[in-house]
Motif scaffolding. Structure first.
Motif, PDB file in Angstrom:
ATOM      1  N   LEU A 154      46.770  43.336  40.750  1.00  0.00           N
ATOM      2  CA  LEU A 154      46.514  44.060  39.387  1.00  0.00           C
ATOM      3  C   LEU A 154      44.913  44.348  38.584  1.00  0.00           C
ATOM      4  O   LEU A 154      44.683  45.028  39.009  1.00  0.00           O
ATOM      5  CB  LEU A 154      46.759  42.529  39.408  1.00  0.00           C
ATOM      6  N   LEU A 155      45.728  44.468  37.100  1.00  0.00           N
ATOM      7  CA  LEU A 155      44.284  45.037  36.330  1.00  0.00           C
ATOM      8  C   LEU A 155      43.605  43.448  36.356  1.00  0.00           C
ATOM      9  O   LEU A 155      43.997  43.098  36.194  1.00  0.00           O
ATOM     10  CB  LEU A 155      44.675  45.763  35.089  1.00  0.00           C
ATOM     11  N   THR A 156      42.412  44.550  37.173  1.00  0.00           N
ATOM     12  CA  THR A 156      41.302  42.753  37.184  1.00  0.00           C
ATOM     13  C   THR A 156      40.128  43.486  35.645  1.00  0.00           C
ATOM     14  O   THR A 156      39.690  45.084  36.097  1.00  0.00           O
ATOM     15  CB  THR A 156      40.865  42.709  38.568  1.00  0.00           C
ATOM     16  N   TYR A 157      39.434  42.679  35.548  1.00  0.00           N
ATOM     17  CA  TYR A 157      38.469  43.388  34.635  1.00  0.00           C
ATOM     18  C   TYR A 157      36.110  42.125  35.264  1.00  0.00           C
ATOM     19  O   TYR A 157      36.641  41.597  35.865  1.00  0.00           O
ATOM     20  CB  TYR A 157      38.093  42.920  33.356  1.00  0.00           C
ATOM     21  N   GLY A 158      35.393  43.277  35.476  1.00  0.00           N
ATOM     22  CA  GLY A 158      33.931  42.882  35.488  1.00  0.00           C
ATOM     23  C   GLY A 158      34.134  42.727  34.173  1.00  0.00           C
ATOM     24  O   GLY A 158      34.288  42.623  32.623  1.00  0.00           O
ATOM     25  N   LEU A 159      32.747  42.391  33.737  1.00  0.00           N
ATOM     26  CA  LEU A 159      32.362  42.153  32.804  1.00  0.00           C
ATOM     27  C   LEU A 159      30.301  42.154  32.569  1.00  0.00           C
ATOM     28  O   LEU A 159      30.001  41.453  33.948  1.00  0.00           O
ATOM     29  CB  LEU A 159      32.641  40.592  31.360  1.00  0.00           C
ATOM     30  N   VAL A 160      30.200  42.315  31.211  1.00  0.00           N
ATOM     31  CA  VAL A 160      28.432  42.041  30.413  1.00  0.00           C
ATOM     32  C   VAL A 160      28.692  41.256  30.045  1.00  0.00           C
ATOM     33  O   VAL A 160      29.606  41.260  28.349  1.00  0.00           O
ATOM     34  CB  VAL A 160      28.120  43.693  30.684  1.00  0.00           C
ATOM     35  N   VAL A 161      27.629  40.428  30.062  1.00  0.00           N
ATOM     36  CA  VAL A 161      26.653  39.649  29.011  1.00  0.00           C
ATOM     37  C   VAL A 161      25.327  39.640  28.097  1.00  0.00           C
ATOM     38  O   VAL A 161      25.015  39.628  29.229  1.00  0.00           O
ATOM     39  CB  VAL A 161      26.928  38.204  29.519  1.00  0.00           C
ATOM     40  N   GLY A 167      17.497  40.646  25.253  1.00  0.00           N
ATOM     41  CA  GLY A 167      18.118  41.323  25.759  1.00  0.00           C
ATOM     42  C   GLY A 167      17.974  41.523  27.272  1.00  0.00           C
ATOM     43  O   GLY A 167      18.437  41.880  28.119  1.00  0.00           O
ATOM     44  N   ALA A 168      18.395  40.232  27.372  1.00  0.00           N
ATOM     45  CA  ALA A 168      19.036  39.661  28.861  1.00  0.00           C
ATOM     46  C   ALA A 168      20.230  39.617  29.145  1.00  0.00           C
ATOM     47  O   ALA A 168      21.296  39.888  28.144  1.00  0.00           O
ATOM     48  CB  ALA A 168      18.453  38.292  28.929  1.00  0.00           C
ATOM     49  N   LYS A 169      20.726  40.214  30.507  1.00  0.00           N
ATOM     50  CA  LYS A 169      21.735  40.611  30.352  1.00  0.00           C
ATOM     51  C   LYS A 169      22.179  40.374  31.916  1.00  0.00           C
ATOM     52  O   LYS A 169      21.763  40.074  33.411  1.00  0.00           O
ATOM     53  CB  LYS A 169      21.846  42.598  30.915  1.00  0.00           C
ATOM     54  N   LEU A 170      23.261  39.767  32.122  1.00  0.00           N
ATOM     55  CA  LEU A 170      24.154  39.218  33.232  1.00  0.00           C
ATOM     56  C   LEU A 170      25.682  40.434  33.126  1.00  0.00           C
ATOM     57  O   LEU A 170      26.230  40.187  32.219  1.00  0.00           O
ATOM     58  CB  LEU A 170      24.118  37.854  32.361  1.00  0.00           C
ATOM     59  N   ALA A 171      25.444  40.621  34.344  1.00  0.00           N
ATOM     60  CA  ALA A 171      26.987  40.971  35.009  1.00  0.00           C
ATOM     61  C   ALA A 171      27.200  40.275  36.306  1.00  0.00           C
ATOM     62  O   ALA A 171      26.939  39.957  36.753  1.00  0.00           O
ATOM     63  CB  ALA A 171      26.345  42.166  34.958  1.00  0.00           C
ATOM     64  N   LEU A 172      28.610  40.382  35.964  1.00  0.00           N
ATOM     65  CA  LEU A 172      29.908  40.397  37.180  1.00  0.00           C
ATOM     66  C   LEU A 172      31.042  40.701  37.884  1.00  0.00           C
ATOM     67  O   LEU A 172      31.009  41.627  36.213  1.00  0.00           O
ATOM     68  CB  LEU A 172      30.602  38.974  36.432  1.00  0.00           C
ATOM     69  N   SER A 173      30.561  41.416  38.680  1.00  0.00           N
ATOM     70  CA  SER A 173      31.867  41.976  39.349  1.00  0.00           C
ATOM     71  C   SER A 173      32.907  42.152  38.637  1.00  0.00           C
ATOM     72  O   SER A 173      33.944  42.773  39.147  1.00  0.00           O
ATOM     73  CB  SER A 173      31.311  43.096  40.656  1.00  0.00           C
TER      74      SER A 173
END
Length: 274
Positions: A154-161, A167-173
């Motif tokens: 399947l096509l799947t996605y990570g994301l950045v918030v 300037g805080a940054k959360l990333a999920l693989s």
């Protein structure tokens, strides 16, 4: 930005129903859980709440943590452990914008957004908001960007918030092998916190029908089979992306009990302020 890990487990969670392995027994004894994948993010500037993935354990998670219901959600892919909690918004919310990728998956003939629209067309509450990968959108006062990862078929996605004011940054693989495309790595880079899929230790690749792949210089697999990173792969990705802190999520019950509940492995209920 306040981040609460609502669900840090794999498809069946830990402890697993009917399982008496040492790790599931230890989880029951300690009162520790890893329910299915979900992350709760509060914009402390506005009070808005963003939900990343809607776990089938939605009701239990929100009651357990005592957190506010979401103002919007982002769905990374269509596997039930990330999606099927959307049914819980019935009679809880008047409206829930749900952001998802608009890219058509050759495997399903639909985008993630299309699948949500089809599955939840009976819920007037759910308002699907298709977005192109790599296209940032302002949601709950955050800049949110979906990026393609690697979770065949399947096509799947990570994301950045990202929090524009601080300037805080959360990333999920997202659910992924170690083979995250370079363009996606560029977006995920330099996060304050990376939540990385690390389903099992690399040593268990010997038991997978497809083994392991993406070995490091010492021959340690960073991918378990084809769909998920190993513990070692998750931490290597964190290093590659220069994350300030990496926590391993989507964790199976196959970790040895003396390792299963120690950092950097995440457990439900952990909170972070970024």
């Amino acid at each position: 930005m306040r981040v609460t890990l609502l669900g840090t487990g794999d498809t069946a969670g830990t402890p697993r129903p009917g399982c008496d392995c040492d790790t599931c027994l230890a989880a029951r004894e300690r009162g520790v859980e890893r329910t299915r994948s979900s992350v709760h993010v509060v914009n402390e500037e506005t009070g808005d709440v963003l939900l990343i993935d809607a776990s089938p354990d939605f009701r239990q998670q929100f009651l357990r943590e005592g957190v506010s219901l979401p103002d919007a959600a982002v769905i990374t892919h269509i596997h039930f452990d990330h999606l099927d909690g959307l049914g819980n918004v019935y009679r809880l919310l008047d409206r829930l914008p749900v952001y998802a990728a608009d890219e058509t998956d050759p495997e399903t003939g639909e985008s993630v957004a299309d699948t949500i629209e089809r599955k939840y067309d009976y819920l007037d509450t759910v308002s699907v908001q298709p977005r192109a990968p790599h296209e940032s959108v302002r949601v709950c006062g955050f800049d949110v960007t979906l990026v393609p990862v690697d979770h065949p078929p399947l096509l799947t996605y990570g994301l950045v918030v990202e929090q524009p004011e601080t300037g805080a940054k959360l990333a999920l693989s997202g659910d992924t092998s170690y083979r995250v495309p370079d363009a996606s790595r560029d977006v995920l880079r330099d996060a304050d916190l990376l939540l990385a899929d690390g389903i099992v230790p690399a040593s268990l690749c010997d038991y997978h029908p497809l083994g392991g792949r993406d070995e490091d210089d010492e021959g340690v697999p960073r991918t378990f089979g084809t769909k998920h990173m190993t513990h070692e792969g998750a931490l290597a990705l964190g290093d590659d992306l220069n994350a300030d802190e990496t926590r391993v999520v989507h964790v199976a019950h196959r970790y040895p009990p003396d390792e299963a509940f120690e950092k950097p492995l995440a457990v439900d209920g952990e909170t972070f302020t970024l």
